[in-house]
Enzyme design. Sequence first.
Site, PDB file in Angstrom:
ATOM      1  N   GLU A 265       4.979  10.876 -17.565  1.00  0.00           N
ATOM      2  CA  GLU A 265       4.550  10.312 -16.286  1.00  0.00           C
ATOM      3  C   GLU A 265       3.080   9.973 -16.399  1.00  0.00           C
ATOM      4  O   GLU A 265       2.287  10.782 -16.874  1.00  0.00           O
ATOM      5  CB  GLU A 265       4.678  11.342 -15.139  1.00  0.00           C
ATOM      6  CG  GLU A 265       6.077  11.748 -14.795  1.00  0.00           C
ATOM      7  CD  GLU A 265       6.121  12.736 -13.620  1.00  0.00           C
ATOM      8  OE1 GLU A 265       5.112  12.853 -12.889  1.00  0.00           O
ATOM      9  OE2 GLU A 265       7.156  13.385 -13.441  1.00  0.00           O
ATOM     10  N   GLU A 316       8.756   6.648  -2.490  1.00  0.00           N
ATOM     11  CA  GLU A 316       9.791   7.578  -2.020  1.00  0.00           C
ATOM     12  C   GLU A 316       9.288   8.257  -0.742  1.00  0.00           C
ATOM     13  O   GLU A 316       8.413   9.108  -0.795  1.00  0.00           O
ATOM     14  CB  GLU A 316      10.075   8.623  -3.092  1.00  0.00           C
ATOM     15  CG  GLU A 316      10.622   8.040  -4.380  1.00  0.00           C
ATOM     16  CD  GLU A 316      10.594   9.063  -5.499  1.00  0.00           C
ATOM     17  OE1 GLU A 316      11.521   9.878  -5.591  1.00  0.00           O
ATOM     18  OE2 GLU A 316       9.630   9.067  -6.281  1.00  0.00           O
ATOM     19  N   LYS A 319       9.375  12.377  -0.053  1.00  0.00           N
ATOM     20  CA  LYS A 319       8.758  13.366  -0.927  1.00  0.00           C
ATOM     21  C   LYS A 319       7.883  14.309  -0.129  1.00  0.00           C
ATOM     22  O   LYS A 319       7.276  13.926   0.878  1.00  0.00           O
ATOM     23  CB  LYS A 319       7.915  12.664  -1.994  1.00  0.00           C
ATOM     24  CG  LYS A 319       8.781  12.116  -3.113  1.00  0.00           C
ATOM     25  CD  LYS A 319       7.951  11.529  -4.219  1.00  0.00           C
ATOM     26  CE  LYS A 319       7.276  12.627  -5.017  1.00  0.00           C
ATOM     27  NZ  LYS A 319       6.552  12.045  -6.172  1.00  0.00           N
ATOM     28  N   GLU A 327       1.540  11.205  -1.824  1.00  0.00           N
ATOM     29  CA  GLU A 327       2.752  11.459  -2.618  1.00  0.00           C
ATOM     30  C   GLU A 327       3.864  10.434  -2.409  1.00  0.00           C
ATOM     31  O   GLU A 327       4.684  10.223  -3.282  1.00  0.00           O
ATOM     32  CB  GLU A 327       3.313  12.855  -2.324  1.00  0.00           C
ATOM     33  CG  GLU A 327       2.735  13.945  -3.179  1.00  0.00           C
ATOM     34  CD  GLU A 327       3.051  13.788  -4.657  1.00  0.00           C
ATOM     35  OE1 GLU A 327       2.072  13.729  -5.434  1.00  0.00           O
ATOM     36  OE2 GLU A 327       4.215  13.728  -5.071  1.00  0.00           O
TER      37      GLU A 327
END
Length: 502
Positions: A265, A316, A319, A327
């Site tokens: 990542e 997303e 999250k 985030e």
Amino acid sequence: MARAMALLWASALILVPAIVVAQDIGVNWGTIASHPLDPKIVVNMFKDNGIKKVKLFDAASNTLKALAGTDIEVMVGIPNLHLQNLAENYSYAQAWVKENITAHVGKEGVNIKYVAVGNEPFLASYNGTYTNSTFPAMKNILKALNEAGVGKDIKVSTPLNGDVYMTPTYKPSDGIFRGDIADIMGQICEFLQENDAPFVINIYPFFNLYQNPGFPKEYAFFDNNSSDFDDDGVKYHNVFDANIDTLVAALQKAKTPDLPIIVGEVGWPTDGNIYATKQNAKRFYDGLLKKMASNDGTPLRPKKNPDVYMFCWLDEDLKSIDPGLFERHWGIFSFDGQPKFPMDLSGEGQNKSLVGAKDVPYFEKQWCVHNKDAPNQEDLAVKIEWACNNTDCTTLVPGASCSDMGLDMNASVAFNMYYQMQNQAEAACDFQGLAKLVKQDPSNETCQFPIMIKQFESTSSAPEPSGSSSDSPGSDSSTHSLSPSLQHLLQIVVGICIFWFA
Ligand SMILES: *[C@@H]1O[C@H](CO)[C@@H](O)[C@H](O)[C@H]1NC(C)=O
Ligand SMILES: *[C@@H]1O[C@H](CO)[C@@H](O)[C@H](O)[C@H]1NC(C)=O
Ligand SMILES: *[C@@H]1O[C@H](CO)[C@@H](O)[C@H](O)[C@H]1NC(C)=O
Ligand SMILES: *[C@@H]1O[C@H](CO)[C@@H](O)[C@H](O)[C@H]1NC(C)=O
Ligand SMILES: *[C@@H]1O[C@H](CO)[C@@H](O)[C@H](O)[C@H]1NC(C)=O
Ligand SMILES: *[C@@H]1O[C@H](CO)[C@@H](O)[C@H](O)[C@H]1NC(C)=O
Ligand SMILES: *[C@@H]1O[C@H](CO)[C@@H](O)[C@H](O)[C@H]1NC(C)=O
Ligand SMILES: *[C@@H]1O[C@H](CO)[C@@H](O)[C@H](O)[C@H]1NC(C)=O
Ligand SMILES: *[C@@H]1O[C@H](CO)[C@@H](O)[C@H](O)[C@H]1NC(C)=O
Ligand SMILES: *[C@@H]1O[C@H](CO)[C@@H](O)[C@H](O)[C@H]1NC(C)=O
């Protein structure tokens, strides 16, 4: 004919660099979203953008089915909550492999290349919860893969956070595995080496900047040498290289100096914090992609960059925001697959746009905004608070994309987000008359008023949009907190963060 051939060759030549570079560039595909895109649309986006490597956080069957029949290399993930069972119960590992690997590989199947056992299981903030189970789980998964006859083609690893190593002196060359896990890390490195598998590491220069007041901003990026760090004559121009070399030094001390490294990542969020802007994200990725194209490596591993998986493909919205309000904004695309900023995956730094999602089934073009004519304006603050308690208001915080636009705008952003996340239910745009529907898009350049995506046809367990207003979106993600959310909690890598003291 000859002309057509020449044209064909010319276009092939033009396409080559993009594809060559994209081979080392993978992406993470997380799905902690209230309104996820149909996996088939996402896979078409990968194809349209030349993405050949994808990393998942689980083995959801609709995701894997969408990847079947493509040549995209897939890293399948196993959430941490399975580690204990996998470690203690070989039948569990067999069952996992049967259902989530064997069922998907073969002719016209998924090109599964890796199984990532756990996700950052040795994070210091987990207090050792997974220290004893991770390595036995890896061994059981490999055994089950071998038994199923696919252990040669599918490699077993575990993605780790940079906090598994440290440098007592802040120099990359002094990198060493953390004391409490040094023994287990030694065994894992040996296991990876024996099985020809890579060490997977997650690296976040954004966290260096976010968590450490005084961190030299330029050092988080790649395009300015003003904060070079000197490690006994070896020069580091960016914290990314320094982080990788700290790992290389730790691997040398663990007697596995040549273990291949994959960056599982790396990325930069675009909203929810003063540093999380599209400008910074673009600057970071421009530098990273240019580095990938030059294949310069790092001082300790020159001339060959590790494969990197960008984090991540899509935003997303469910999250956990425990690690920070940014985030939910790590995507290089918004949740609905629209590119956020220009990005040239070939690393040539051209002003190119990524290819967005096609055929996205949106709800109606209507938005819920503040009704300035309502008589009860004194209730507005509490209504905004209520809306924000029940939807995603991370674009309203200081420094975020819809901040500093006044109370009216605040109310509209909050009411609209609530209304859209409730699938445009009529009752969700009322707020005692303080809200009203409009047909004209209130978005502008900086502040977006999204419309959600309709649920795709699916036979598997994609998260359902929450129907009841008492469901806080955040509450859903706790069961997912072992995938890409909590991983960021303890990102501080002591040695790497405090380079500027040296
Ligand atoms: C081991 O895993 C298998 C397969 O999931 C399960 O059927 C069995 O009950 C488990 N055994 C124990 C002791 O937990
Ligand atoms: C296969 O993976 C899915 C998704 O991660 C998981 O829910 C399921 O339990 C796995 N199957 C087995 C048999 O462990
Ligand atoms: C780890 O320990 C700290 C301090 O004791 C505690 O606050 C935290 O909740 C624990 N985390 C986990 C995942 O157990
Ligand atoms: C891990 O194993 C060690 C040694 O057997 C033990 O002392 C420790 O308590 C275990 N940790 C956990 C979290 O179970
Ligand atoms: C940074 O230093 C590297 C290596 O010395 C050099 O190749 C590069 O051109 C420098 N970049 C800038 C912006 O000065
Ligand atoms: C590099 O960073 C320094 C220090 O922040 C700044 O003064 C300088 O203008 C930057 N140079 C470039 C080329 O961005
Ligand atoms: C990049 O392209 C976009 C869209 O084509 C355009 O709006 C923008 O001005 C361009 N930026 C530069 C720096 O050329
Ligand atoms: C919002 O949530 C907070 C924390 O749970 C709670 O104290 C507050 O009363 C809620 N506000 C409204 C208006 O529901
Ligand atoms: C967007 O709209 C808000 C509120 O009307 C305004 O404050 C802001 O300056 C606008 N931004 C742009 C880029 O037009
Ligand atoms: C808008 O909302 C943010 C976040 O809830 C808050 O900090 C800010 O004070 C609000 N601004 C106004 C003008 O109400």
